[in-house]
Design a protein around this motif. Sequence first.
Motif, PDB file in Angstrom:
ATOM      1  N   LEU A 127      -6.230  -1.436  -3.037  1.00  0.00           N
ATOM      2  CA  LEU A 127      -6.120  -2.556  -2.106  1.00  0.00           C
ATOM      3  C   LEU A 127      -5.406  -3.734  -2.758  1.00  0.00           C
ATOM      4  O   LEU A 127      -4.514  -4.343  -2.163  1.00  0.00           O
ATOM      5  CB  LEU A 127      -7.512  -2.975  -1.634  1.00  0.00           C
TER       6      LEU A 127
ATOM      7  N   LEU B 194      -1.968  -5.569  -1.720  1.00  0.00           N
ATOM      8  CA  LEU B 194      -2.198  -6.933  -1.253  1.00  0.00           C
ATOM      9  C   LEU B 194      -1.570  -7.875  -2.282  1.00  0.00           C
ATOM     10  O   LEU B 194      -2.238  -8.506  -3.075  1.00  0.00           O
ATOM     11  CB  LEU B 194      -3.704  -7.217  -1.122  1.00  0.00           C
TER      12      LEU B 194
ATOM     13  N   TYR C 200      -2.173   0.880  10.551  1.00  0.00           N
ATOM     14  CA  TYR C 200      -3.066   1.263   9.454  1.00  0.00           C
ATOM     15  C   TYR C 200      -4.085   2.306   9.901  1.00  0.00           C
ATOM     16  O   TYR C 200      -4.441   3.208   9.136  1.00  0.00           O
ATOM     17  CB  TYR C 200      -3.830   0.045   8.929  1.00  0.00           C
TER      18      TYR C 200
ATOM     19  N   TRP D 278       4.588   1.504   6.182  1.00  0.00           N
ATOM     20  CA  TRP D 278       3.452   1.553   5.268  1.00  0.00           C
ATOM     21  C   TRP D 278       3.132   2.969   4.821  1.00  0.00           C
ATOM     22  O   TRP D 278       2.561   3.170   3.748  1.00  0.00           O
ATOM     23  CB  TRP D 278       2.236   0.872   5.894  1.00  0.00           C
TER      24      TRP D 278
ATOM     25  N   ASN E 218      -9.438   1.453   2.004  1.00  0.00           N
ATOM     26  CA  ASN E 218      -8.365   0.496   2.247  1.00  0.00           C
ATOM     27  C   ASN E 218      -8.200   0.119   3.712  1.00  0.00           C
ATOM     28  O   ASN E 218      -7.542  -0.880   4.015  1.00  0.00           O
ATOM     29  CB  ASN E 218      -7.040   1.052   1.706  1.00  0.00           C
TER      30      ASN E 218
ATOM     31  N   ASN F 268      -7.556  -3.658   4.347  1.00  0.00           N
ATOM     32  CA  ASN F 268      -6.264  -4.124   4.842  1.00  0.00           C
ATOM     33  C   ASN F 268      -6.404  -4.949   6.119  1.00  0.00           C
ATOM     34  O   ASN F 268      -5.726  -5.967   6.287  1.00  0.00           O
ATOM     35  CB  ASN F 268      -5.342  -2.930   5.101  1.00  0.00           C
TER      36      ASN F 268
END
Length: 617
Positions: A64, A68, A94, A255, A285, A289
């Motif tokens: 993560l 991030l 996501y 992503w 995650n 996220n």
Amino acid sequence: MESEDTQSHRKFDLPDYGVCIAMLGVSAGIGVFYAISGRKQNTTKEFLFGGKTMNVIPVGLSVLATFLSAITLLGLPAESYQFGIQYWLINISYCFMLPIVAHIYVPLFYKLQVSSVNEYLEKRYNKFIRTVCFVISTISQLLYIAFVIYAPSLVLSQVTGLHLWVCVSSIGIVCTFYTTIGGIKAVIWTDVFQIIIIFGALITIIVKGAIDVGGIDVVWSKAEAGGRTAILDFNPDPTVRHTFWSLTFGGFFTWLSIYAVNQAMVQRSLTIPTLPKAKAVIWMNLPGNILSVTLTLLVGLIIYVNYSTCDPIKTKQVSSPNQIFPLFVMDSLRDYPGLPGLFVSGIFSGALSTLSSSLNSLSANTLEDLVRSYIAPNMSELAATRTAKFLALFYGIVAIVLVVVVENMTGTVLQAALSISGALGGPILGIYTLGMFFPWPSAFAAFIGLISGLGICIWICIGSIMFRAPNPTAVLSVESCEDLYMSVTQVMSSISNSSTPVFLPREEFLTMYRLSYLWYSGIGCLVVIIIGLLVSLAKGNNKQDVEKSLMTPFFYNLWGCDPKHNQAEREIQSSVPLVGIQDLKRKNSAMFNKRMSGDFDSSLVVQGVYRQNVGNC
């Protein structure tokens, strides 16, 4: 333009410096600890994979923290401030992307136990494809981490008054130091420490900022009046920057290319002792996220409410939208010594976590894909570990130098970083997916698909930079700081117009150059897959002789590659000559059917050696 008193309030005090130095000190200290205590650091298994004994929670937090980055922490508040919270729809992508990563891509890499993610490409295609993708992914990752270094350096330069390159060097040196000496364990545990700092800083700023304006309900109502809360836009036009379609479908591919075939992610999954735990790392995650996107966009709304009648961009209080967040922090937290330092520590943490993970993964890739493949295939474990440490140091220096490239790119740092990642990462995702999902493509077909996808994506990306389309923002007002705005306007009018970016009218350049940056990765991936399949069809190839471990089980069975269905036929084929096999099958169809049911006497088949690739997986 601004009073000296105002500018002095926007600089660090001693407590702020103390907080930042303490954070950097702890990060470096973790690296020193693992360098001293890690007596098994003389093996690549320990240095790059933590002995494959890591736990789910720290590794999940590390993944993560890796994604991030400071780019997200600075880019998303700027996005929300200028355009609104429509980017929140990326969370829908996501919800589909992460389960696919957890249950399709991670299991395949985990079962192969690859030290470099590119090892898969050599097993599935050949060594040349592996090397080409290593070069492309290395360039992509180096450019991305240059953004990661640049973004927090911009913040530190603004709030301390230090020169930008002093800040760049400080961040790069500290991170390179603890990554080089501490290995993956140092990277993971510093990530855990840094993700705590990140969320602590975000929550502190949200609480303080909301209280100052009267609460979250006031923030929302003013943001709504300013046109920043609209989310759903179903416009099918792919040139519109953010719509429901670009954020969900385009964001899915963007992503997926970052998570699914990324060395940093795959490497972390291989530090876990079991596959179910490796999948759990990815699932962690999903809420992480969603929470991080929500918090950073909320910060942008709070900033908008505070500057809704005196925009710092128009008044030139900041030189880039990415400086909006640090400006707000210094304005709102300047009466609380140490809190501005906490904020900058959070930005640093986002940068350090991404940078350290990238340096470690670049080191692993280069060691396996270049050094052990071409230069020293029989090198000892001790030599390999020392080489990996040297490579981490080398890439840290290269990333610092590359900051000069990204420094001159305009627009929000988030869009610029994702544009490059999408243009280079999409074709890489495509060549992996082509091999995992389809048995037909050969190395030649995959290579033609790769260069086609890469060429189209680079063409679009360069064209969008050269013929840049303006992105209209939501309303930005200067009504409460008119005097400041007029003085700025007078100063700016004396500057040569050549220093101001010139945008061509939207109708005067190719439509492809106006595509939303979120479509780059999807276009690259799909072009590779489609061209790869078409080349396979044109060459007349049937299914390649692909091992089951190199394809996802669902597609392996879907295309008739399951040995349960083909075993009996292959046993017969393997015991007869190639010449006349079709005649033999036709004459002995009854016997063949009996063999399939287990009643056939194999002695009735002419014995011989049979070699055939066509038709088998």
